[in-house]
Design an enzyme around this catalytic site. Structure first.
Site, PDB file in Angstrom:
ATOM      1  N   ASP A 103       0.818  -1.214   0.000  1.00  0.00           N
ATOM      2  CA  ASP A 103       0.000   0.000   0.000  1.00  0.00           C
ATOM      3  C   ASP A 103       0.852   1.264   0.000  1.00  0.00           C
ATOM      4  O   ASP A 103       0.597   2.205  -0.752  1.00  0.00           O
ATOM      5  CB  ASP A 103      -0.930   0.011   1.209  1.00  0.00           C
TER       6      ASP A 103
ATOM      7  N   ASP B  62     -11.409  -2.775  11.732  1.00  0.00           N
ATOM      8  CA  ASP B  62     -10.333  -3.532  11.098  1.00  0.00           C
ATOM      9  C   ASP B  62      -9.887  -4.703  11.980  1.00  0.00           C
ATOM     10  O   ASP B  62      -9.264  -5.651  11.483  1.00  0.00           O
ATOM     11  CB  ASP B  62      -9.130  -2.627  10.811  1.00  0.00           C
TER      12      ASP B  62
END
Length: 438
Positions: A51, A321
């Site tokens: 990412d 998450d």
């Protein structure tokens, strides 16, 4: 690496000190703001993963000088005081939600140019239309593909004023607008059409903006939205902006003692962190663990010989998450685990509720799910090969489940398909597990 990858169970309680990678959320926010700032900023403790590498490559392609040293965990960015050098570029965003949303708003601040953002197949299933609509209302021209990627951006700068955003799909829409707001021509008021959103990551965005020179008095928030006053822009921080350890990554090692017993000290995580996922430590205390906070670390302890973990029945909405971590260790809990408030996770890297349901059922568990909840009732575990759906959190969560020597033979009983999908946020995850197991 073997694929499917066998998770070698622990044959004794864990006793370890580890450091998890830097926060992806903070690293990518800091990269954007360092590029918008007025000089050179050195970032320390950065996450080096797929990412963040996508974000670095995008900024380099846009003409910014970005020097990354993965061994030292540092990135040096030469900011252009709000100017984006390249006027045309096709950008690969992979399956990085932060890169996709932040770069979209970042590029909208430029007056002129033409850009295309596209990612992999999973990214093409993640929504972007609502952010595009808001940026278009502020003067940009963004064309989506039926509400998804690829998108084409023809920016004209942000005019400021009032912007209405529906951020029910992702709080990153609000964070993207906030990061870009100081470059608008006038003050920007962001009105939320749906006020029930995850505020933790937005609060994190505001704190990083303050670190890069936006005065606190220029930023305000309310139940219905946010306001950013026109400012002189972001300031470089020279050398030494420290990236916190990733609270989401820490969740796996906070959960590990409840799976195998013993203790883990996690360096770099802070009790007063602005990362919402720090709340997972409190969830582990509610499950029966002891969590002690040091000045720059957290230690989680659990004695399997003396107690049994208690099932959680609560909303994970603010720190969703980490719901996958809690779901993965639910088979070891006393009673049925009920995790609520996670409807939005069906539209992340994959349908995370469905992915956890699939894997847990393969491992023999009783699962009941709704659009926004999952309930896991422990049943005798059975060996399973877990499909990860290219989702790093699915892989790491089930790896923690497989760490217990449930069948008392020291042999792997959980196998992870596409194990290196963890490179999205935690490339050396399996090495860390191996080092503390031995």
């Amino acid at each position: 690496m073997q694929d499917p990858f066998p998770i070698q169970p622990f044959t004794r309680p864990v006793n370890a000190k580890i450091r998890v990678p830097g926060s992806k959320s903070i690293t990518n926010r800091a990269l954007i703001l360092a590029a918008l700032a007025d000089g050179v900023t050195g970032l320390e403790g950065c996450l080096f993963s797929r990412d963040t590498e996508l974000m670095v490559r995008a900024l380099q392609g846009l003409g910014f000088e970005v020097h990354a040293d993965s061994a030292a965990k540092t990135i040096r960015v030469s900011g252009q005081a709000g100017r984006i050098p390249a006027d045309k570029l096709k950008i690969d965003i992979g399956n990085s939600g932060t890169s996709a949303r932040f770069l979209t708003a970042f590029l909208a601040t430029r007056d002129g140019g033409e850009y295309e953002l596209d990612g992999d197949e999973a990214m093409r299933r993640r929504p972007i239309q609502k952010l595009a609509d808001t940026l278009n209302a502020l003067g940009c021209e963004i064309e989506t593909t039926n509400g998804f990627f690829p998108i084409r951006i023809r920016p004209h700068g942000l005019k400021g004023g009032t912007a209405v955003i529906d951020a029910s799909e992702s709080s990153q829409f609000v964070s993207a607008l906030l990061l870009a707001a100081p470059l608008a021509r006038e003050d920007l008021a962001i009105e939320l059409s749906e006020t029930k959103i995850r505020r933790g990551y937005i609060d994190l965005t505001l704190e990083v903006m303050k670190s890069f020179g936006i005065p606190s008095e220029n930023l305000s928030s309310s139940e219905t939205g946010y306001r950013v006053k026109k400012s002189k822009g972001y300031k470089n921080l020279g050398n030494g902006y420290q990236i916190e350890a990733d609270a989401s990554a820490a969740s796996y090692f906070l959960a590990l003692p409840l799976a195998v017993g013993g203790q883990v000290e996690i360096e770099g995580v802070l009790e007063n962190s602005t990362q919402a996922d720090t709340e997972f430590a409190n969830a582990m205390t509610r499950a029966g663990a002891t969590v002690e906070w040091g000045e720059t670390s957290a230690t989680c302890r659990f004695d399997l010989g003396q107690q049994f973990p208690q099932a959680l029945r609560e909303s994970f909405y603010p720190f969703s998450d980490t719901f996958l971590t809690a779901a993965a260790i639910a088979p070891y809990m006393q009673g049925a685990t009920l995790i609520e408030g996670i409807a939005h996770t069906r539209h992340q890297e994959c349908d995370r509720i469905e992915a956890m349901k699939d894997g847990l059922q393969k491992a023999g568990q009783k699962i009941v799910d709704t659009d926004s909840t999952i309930e896991i009732t422990p049943q005798p575990l059975q060996p399973a090969t877990i499909e990860t759906y290219e989702d790093h959190r699915v892989a790491m969560s089930f790896a923690i489940l497989g760490c217990r020597d449930f069948f008392e033979n020291g042999k792997p009983w959980i196998r992870i398909i596409d194990p290196m999908c963890v490179s999205k946020t935690f490339p050396d995850f399996y090495d860390v597990l191996e080092n503390i197991r031995t």
